[in-house]
Design a protein around this motif. Structure first.
Motif, PDB file in Angstrom:
ATOM      1  N   ARG A   1       5.606  -7.490  19.163  1.00 53.64           N
ATOM      2  CA  ARG A   1       6.333  -8.039  18.024  1.00 53.64           C
ATOM      3  C   ARG A   1       7.065  -6.977  17.220  1.00 53.64           C
ATOM      4  O   ARG A   1       6.696  -5.804  17.219  1.00 53.64           O
ATOM      5  CB  ARG A   1       5.360  -8.768  17.088  1.00 53.64           C
ATOM      6  N   LEU A   2       8.105  -7.429  16.518  1.00 56.47           N
ATOM      7  CA  LEU A   2       8.777  -6.656  15.485  1.00 56.47           C
ATOM      8  C   LEU A   2       8.503  -7.353  14.164  1.00 56.47           C
ATOM      9  O   LEU A   2       8.793  -8.541  14.011  1.00 56.47           O
ATOM     10  CB  LEU A   2      10.281  -6.584  15.746  1.00 56.47           C
ATOM     11  N   LEU A   3       7.942  -6.615  13.191  1.00 53.95           N
ATOM     12  CA  LEU A   3       7.529  -7.174  11.910  1.00 53.95           C
ATOM     13  C   LEU A   3       8.275  -6.499  10.766  1.00 53.95           C
ATOM     14  O   LEU A   3       8.806  -5.394  10.912  1.00 53.95           O
ATOM     15  CB  LEU A   3       6.018  -6.988  11.708  1.00 53.95           C
ATOM     16  N   ARG A   4       8.254  -7.173   9.608  1.00 59.07           N
ATOM     17  CA  ARG A   4       8.923  -6.636   8.419  1.00 59.07           C
ATOM     18  C   ARG A   4       8.076  -6.934   7.188  1.00 59.07           C
ATOM     19  O   ARG A   4       7.516  -8.017   7.045  1.00 59.07           O
ATOM     20  CB  ARG A   4      10.305  -7.271   8.261  1.00 59.07           C
ATOM     21  N   LEU A   5       8.013  -5.942   6.272  1.00 57.84           N
ATOM     22  CA  LEU A   5       7.294  -6.106   5.008  1.00 57.84           C
ATOM     23  C   LEU A   5       8.112  -5.469   3.899  1.00 57.84           C
ATOM     24  O   LEU A   5       8.534  -4.309   4.006  1.00 57.84           O
ATOM     25  CB  LEU A   5       5.922  -5.442   5.084  1.00 57.84           C
ATOM     26  N   GLU A   6       8.342  -6.222   2.822  1.00 54.76           N
ATOM     27  CA  GLU A   6       9.029  -5.666   1.658  1.00 54.76           C
ATOM     28  C   GLU A   6       8.016  -4.910   0.804  1.00 54.76           C
ATOM     29  O   GLU A   6       6.929  -5.407   0.517  1.00 54.76           O
ATOM     30  CB  GLU A   6       9.688  -6.779   0.848  1.00 54.76           C
ATOM     31  N   THR A   7       8.369  -3.691   0.375  1.00 58.33           N
ATOM     32  CA  THR A   7       7.473  -2.875  -0.422  1.00 58.33           C
ATOM     33  C   THR A   7       8.104  -2.567  -1.786  1.00 58.33           C
ATOM     34  O   THR A   7       9.249  -2.935  -2.056  1.00 58.33           O
ATOM     35  CB  THR A   7       7.159  -1.536   0.293  1.00 58.33           C
TER      36      THR A   7
ATOM     37  N   GLY B   1      -2.464 -12.013   9.630  1.00 60.13           N
ATOM     38  CA  GLY B   1      -2.750 -10.715   9.047  1.00 60.13           C
ATOM     39  C   GLY B   1      -2.379 -10.723   7.579  1.00 60.13           C
ATOM     40  O   GLY B   1      -2.647 -11.684   6.859  1.00 60.13           O
ATOM     41  N   GLY B   2      -1.730  -9.684   7.123  1.00 61.86           N
ATOM     42  CA  GLY B   2      -1.361  -9.588   5.719  1.00 61.86           C
ATOM     43  C   GLY B   2      -1.765  -8.254   5.160  1.00 61.86           C
ATOM     44  O   GLY B   2      -2.018  -7.307   5.895  1.00 61.86           O
ATOM     45  N   VAL B   3      -1.835  -8.170   3.835  1.00 56.23           N
ATOM     46  CA  VAL B   3      -2.125  -6.904   3.163  1.00 56.23           C
ATOM     47  C   VAL B   3      -3.527  -6.944   2.579  1.00 56.23           C
ATOM     48  O   VAL B   3      -3.878  -7.871   1.847  1.00 56.23           O
ATOM     49  CB  VAL B   3      -1.085  -6.633   2.059  1.00 56.23           C
ATOM     50  N   ARG B   4      -4.323  -5.942   2.939  1.00 48.46           N
ATOM     51  CA  ARG B   4      -5.677  -5.816   2.407  1.00 48.46           C
ATOM     52  C   ARG B   4      -5.709  -4.677   1.389  1.00 48.46           C
ATOM     53  O   ARG B   4      -5.396  -3.525   1.718  1.00 48.46           O
ATOM     54  CB  ARG B   4      -6.675  -5.526   3.528  1.00 48.46           C
ATOM     55  N   ARG B   5      -6.101  -4.967   0.192  1.00 54.59           N
ATOM     56  CA  ARG B   5      -6.130  -4.001  -0.907  1.00 54.59           C
ATOM     57  C   ARG B   5      -7.476  -3.292  -0.931  1.00 54.59           C
ATOM     58  O   ARG B   5      -8.519  -3.917  -1.005  1.00 54.59           O
ATOM     59  CB  ARG B   5      -5.885  -4.749  -2.208  1.00 54.59           C
ATOM     60  N   MET B   6      -7.461  -1.962  -0.865  1.00 48.83           N
ATOM     61  CA  MET B   6      -8.679  -1.158  -0.933  1.00 48.83           C
ATOM     62  C   MET B   6      -8.754  -0.345  -2.219  1.00 48.83           C
ATOM     63  O   MET B   6      -9.811   0.201  -2.543  1.00 48.83           O
ATOM     64  CB  MET B   6      -8.762  -0.222   0.266  1.00 48.83           C
TER      65      MET B   6
ATOM     66  N   PRO C   1       0.683  -7.857  -4.322  1.00 47.13           N
ATOM     67  CA  PRO C   1      -0.453  -8.587  -3.743  1.00 47.13           C
ATOM     68  C   PRO C   1      -0.037  -9.789  -2.898  1.00 47.13           C
ATOM     69  O   PRO C   1      -0.770 -10.187  -1.989  1.00 47.13           O
ATOM     70  CB  PRO C   1      -1.250  -9.025  -4.980  1.00 47.13           C
ATOM     71  N   ASP C   2       1.116 -10.373  -3.190  1.00 44.67           N
ATOM     72  CA  ASP C   2       1.547 -11.549  -2.434  1.00 44.67           C
ATOM     73  C   ASP C   2       2.609 -11.230  -1.378  1.00 44.67           C
ATOM     74  O   ASP C   2       3.305 -12.120  -0.892  1.00 44.67           O
ATOM     75  CB  ASP C   2       2.080 -12.621  -3.386  1.00 44.67           C
ATOM     76  N   ALA C   3       2.750  -9.957  -1.020  1.00 47.43           N
ATOM     77  CA  ALA C   3       3.747  -9.563  -0.019  1.00 47.43           C
ATOM     78  C   ALA C   3       3.465 -10.254   1.310  1.00 47.43           C
ATOM     79  O   ALA C   3       2.308 -10.376   1.730  1.00 47.43           O
ATOM     80  CB  ALA C   3       3.736  -8.056   0.168  1.00 47.43           C
ATOM     81  N   ARG C   4       4.523 -10.718   1.967  1.00 45.92           N
ATOM     82  CA  ARG C   4       4.388 -11.443   3.220  1.00 45.92           C
ATOM     83  C   ARG C   4       4.854 -10.578   4.389  1.00 45.92           C
ATOM     84  O   ARG C   4       5.906  -9.948   4.333  1.00 45.92           O
ATOM     85  CB  ARG C   4       5.213 -12.727   3.198  1.00 45.92           C
ATOM     86  N   LEU C   5       4.065 -10.578   5.432  1.00 58.91           N
ATOM     87  CA  LEU C   5       4.409  -9.867   6.654  1.00 58.91           C
ATOM     88  C   LEU C   5       5.151 -10.851   7.557  1.00 58.91           C
ATOM     89  O   LEU C   5       4.589 -11.857   7.995  1.00 58.91           O
ATOM     90  CB  LEU C   5       3.132  -9.360   7.332  1.00 58.91           C
TER      91      LEU C   5
END
Length: 332
Positions: free
Chosen positions: A322-328, A26-31, A41-45
């Motif tokens: 799952r348990l996920l983490r993303l730095e914002t 997955g990852g981050v999709r920019r709209m 833009p390079d944030a990791r899930l």
């Protein structure tokens, strides 16, 4: 059961004690370019742990620096921290009676911070809003009925600054859901529990009200509807007394839902600028206060809920097994 928030559960999951900092699919999709001010833009899930049946209701406990979250079908609350990893915090978390067969999800669901040393819980198994002492795990049921009828299975909750608790009450906890013989009211409502114990039904026309959140100014109540026939996020204007003035569709996810984007509107978190991090088809949608889509945190499977924690910039996501983490770059 609607083809809903349980779409992607599969067999062969890893043991729930397995913990990893692997980058997940997955990852981050920019709209919208404005997303760059929220998530790099390079944030990791990252995947912190896996092997759950349906993870839900995450809450960050600042005093102690740990996360609690529910595995609703398994009737457990798990604890995760950087220092201690994953452990079982409370079992059973919900129903502890003799016949769990009447429930499809007997455990706790949504969790939020309560008064010092406590959490507040949407308790599927006890069909209640409850308070739990974190030190002793003693549970106090705060509300179980509306006008003499038992709640269905309270699902998610949010507390206003005046102490009022807004919560949703779909039938997800009950075996056969709307057809359950235990269901005592026709409506799947949205309620307000006042500090004096009074319970008020605010909304009675939603099929499957699910996640709930407040805007930073507490003038708007957001309610997600996890109905595959009408997957929407509603916004309701609140008056000064916590009543509803009017409702509108804040975001319609119908065009996005499908096999390539599993999941439906469920839990959500709000940042300090009023942006919503709302679970829906494909993962967690980042929405401005006026409903504009900035981007999607693609969780490669259905996402159930999310919350901010640690220094306020970390987004924790419960995503099925799952348990996920993303730095914002923002703060909750």
């Amino acid at each position: 059961m609607p083809a809903s928030r349980r779409l992607v559960l599969v067999g062969g999951l890893a043991a729930a004690g397995c913990s990893s900092l692997a980058v997940t699919a997955g990852g981050v999709r920019r709209m919208d370019p404005a997303l760059d001010g929220v998530v790099t833009p390079d944030a990791r899930l990252e995947r912190l742990a896996s092997g759950f049946t349906w993870s839900e209701g995450p809450v960050w406990i600042a005093e102690g620096a740990y996360l609690l979250f529910s595995d609703v079908p398994e009737n457990r609350i798990h604890r995760w921290s950087r220092a201690g990893g994953l452990s079982v915090f409370m079992a059973p978390s919900g129903y502890d009676g003799p016949d769990p067969s009447v429930f499809r999800e007997p455990g706790s669901n949504g969790l939020i911070a309560g008064p010092a040393g406590t959490i507040l819980m949407a308790d599927h198994g006890n069909r209640a809003i409850a308070r739990v002492d974190l030190a002793t795990q003693v549970k106090t049921l705060l509300a179980t009925h509306y006008r003499g009828a038992r709640f269905n299975s309270p699902n998610d909750l949010v507390q206003a600054s005046n102490g009022a608790i807004f919560f949703t009450d779909p039938p997800y906890g009950l075996k056969d859901m709307d057809r359950s013989p235990l269901k005592e009211m026709a409506e799947n409502g949205v309620y307000r529990l006042d500090p004096d114990g009074g319970v008020h039904r605010l909304v009675d026309d939603l099929t499957f009200p699910n996640g709930v959140a407040l805007s930073p100014d507490q003038r708007t109540l957001y309610v997600s509807v996890s109905d595959p026939a009408r997957p929407v996020l509603m916004a309701y204007e609140l008056d000064g007394a916590g009543g509803i003035r009017g409702g509108r569709v804040f975001k319609d996810f119908a065009a996005l839902a499908g096999p390539s984007a599993p999941g439906l509107p469920d839990g959500m978190a709000v940042d300090r600028d009023g942006r919503l991090f709302a679970t829906g088809p494909g993962g967690v949608h980042v929405l401005t206060p006026d409903g504009r889509s900035l981007g999607l945190i693609d969780t490669a499977g259905a996402a159930a809920n999310c919350t901010f924690g640690e220094d306020g910039r970390t987004l924790f996501i419960t995503a099925g097994d799952r348990l996920l983490r993303l730095e914002t770059l923002t703060r909750g």
